[in-house]
Design an enzyme around this catalytic site. Structure first.
Site, PDB file in Angstrom:
ATOM      1  N   HIS A 240       6.247   4.175   4.285  1.00  0.00           N
ATOM      2  CA  HIS A 240       6.563   2.751   4.416  1.00  0.00           C
ATOM      3  C   HIS A 240       6.932   2.208   3.037  1.00  0.00           C
ATOM      4  CE1 HIS A 240       2.252   2.857   3.635  1.00  0.00           C
ATOM      5  NE2 HIS A 240       1.985   3.222   4.874  1.00  0.00           N
TER       6      HIS A 240
ATOM      7  N   HIS B 235      -8.311  -5.386   7.462  1.00  0.00           N
ATOM      8  CA  HIS B 235      -8.033  -4.329   8.437  1.00  0.00           C
ATOM      9  C   HIS B 235      -8.315  -4.846   9.845  1.00  0.00           C
ATOM     10  CE1 HIS B 235      -6.707  -0.129   8.751  1.00  0.00           C
ATOM     11  NE2 HIS B 235      -7.251  -0.214   9.945  1.00  0.00           N
ATOM     12  N   ASP B 236      -7.247  -4.976  10.613  1.00  0.00           N
ATOM     13  CA  ASP B 236      -7.289  -5.389  12.020  1.00  0.00           C
ATOM     14  C   ASP B 236      -7.744  -6.834  12.222  1.00  0.00           C
ATOM     15  OD1 ASP B 236      -6.354  -2.919  12.740  1.00  0.00           O
ATOM     16  OD2 ASP B 236      -8.311  -2.101  13.290  1.00  0.00           O
TER      17      ASP B 236
ATOM     18  N   THR C  30      -3.609   5.312   8.818  1.00  0.00           N
ATOM     19  CA  THR C  30      -3.950   4.044   8.186  1.00  0.00           C
ATOM     20  C   THR C  30      -5.322   4.196   7.560  1.00  0.00           C
ATOM     21  OG1 THR C  30      -4.139   1.640   8.536  1.00  0.00           O
ATOM     22  CG2 THR C  30      -4.987   3.088  10.277  1.00  0.00           C
TER      23      THR C  30
ATOM     24  N   GLU D 283      -2.730  -1.686  -3.177  1.00  0.00           N
ATOM     25  CA  GLU D 283      -3.889  -0.922  -2.724  1.00  0.00           C
ATOM     26  C   GLU D 283      -3.488   0.515  -2.468  1.00  0.00           C
ATOM     27  OE1 GLU D 283      -5.110  -3.241   0.659  1.00  0.00           O
ATOM     28  OE2 GLU D 283      -3.879  -2.057   2.035  1.00  0.00           O
TER      29      GLU D 283
ATOM     30  N   HIS E 134       0.856  -1.193   0.000  1.00  0.00           N
ATOM     31  CA  HIS E 134       0.000   0.000   0.000  1.00  0.00           C
ATOM     32  C   HIS E 134       0.887   1.237   0.000  1.00  0.00           C
ATOM     33  CE1 HIS E 134      -3.905   2.000   1.660  1.00  0.00           C
ATOM     34  NE2 HIS E 134      -3.168   2.885   1.011  1.00  0.00           N
TER      35      HIS E 134
END
Length: 243
Positions: free
Chosen positions: A50, A190-191, A100, A70, A43
């Site tokens: 990052h 996500h999570d 995020t 993504e 991403h």
């Protein structure tokens, strides 16, 4: 069976904190595949805090499983995707300063824009997925945009899971049923982690793919990357076999 795509952004975050090339992001992607991951997700964001655009270019030729990029389809992102031609692109409405991902697309309000983006990527042969909140109307809107899949944003599921899995997953199951009915593929991310992944897969077994990054890297600090990936794959397999 649901496929596991490992998001390697956090590996790049560790590298960038010190500079240099340790840990090596391209090697990490290959290791994830070697340990059983069925896809690699990246991403890239405009500030490259990052994963960098250069990482994407380096990693793409080496990935042998599914490569998923993504991000928010700003012009530079669109150009990158068209250049490297991943197996899948996931459209995420990130603000430039978001820590995020924190929401899905309003596929009704943004239909014209998303339709045009989906057309551009699909003309290049790239499977296109739209990141949405658990809302059947957003799934129908995504279908109208011409995408191939949707990815359900699972943050609220993860947040509410400890208070009651049945209630936490209700809007996801409702949306997933709509997604299946209208003929779209279904991803989630996500999570998701070792605590909540199994119940999610058991309840929505037609999920094509889960994308997990932060939890995988956190668990790998204690379990090692190979054992961690195998543990996630085991959760998927075990709960798929309960059907």
């Amino acid at each position: 069976m649901t496929r596991l795509s490992v998001n390697i952004n956090k590996i790049a975050t560790i590298r960038n904190a010190r500079g240099g090339d340790m840990p090596n992001v391209a090697k990490a992607a290959l290791d994830c595949e070697r340990f059983g991951a069925e896809g690699i997700t990246v991403h890239p964001r405009p500030d490259e805090r990052h994963i960098r655009y250069s990482d994407v270019r380096e990693i793409r030729p080496t990935v042998k499983t599914e490569f998923n990029i993504e991000g928010n389809p700003i012009p530079s992102f669109v150009d990158l995707v068209l250049e490297v031609v991943p197996d899948q692109v996931t459209l995420v409405p990130d603000a430039h300063d978001a820590i995020t991902s924190n929401k899905g697309w309003d596929t009704v309000a943004n239909r014209e824009f998303l339709t045009g983006i989906c057309r551009v990527f699909k003309e290049k042969g790239i499977r296109t997925s739209i990141f949405i909140d658990p809302d059947p109307a957003m799934a129908e809107g995504a279908k109208a945009c011409g995408c191939d899949r949707v990815e359900l944003y699972t943050a609220s599921y993860a947040e509410l899971f400890k208070d009651g899995p049945e209630e936490a997953i209700k809007p996801y199951l409702e949306t997933a049923l709509k997604v299946r009915k209208i003929g779209l593929g279904l991803n989630a991310g996500h999570d998701l982690n070792l605590e909540n992944l199994g119940y999610y897969i058991k309840t929505i077994p037609w999920t094509d793919e889960v994308s997990i990054g932060h939890a995988v890297i956190c668990d790998a600090l204690y379990m090692g990357l190979e054992n961690t990936i195998k543990a996630y794959l085991s959760q998927i397999k075990k709960n798929s076999l309960l059907l």
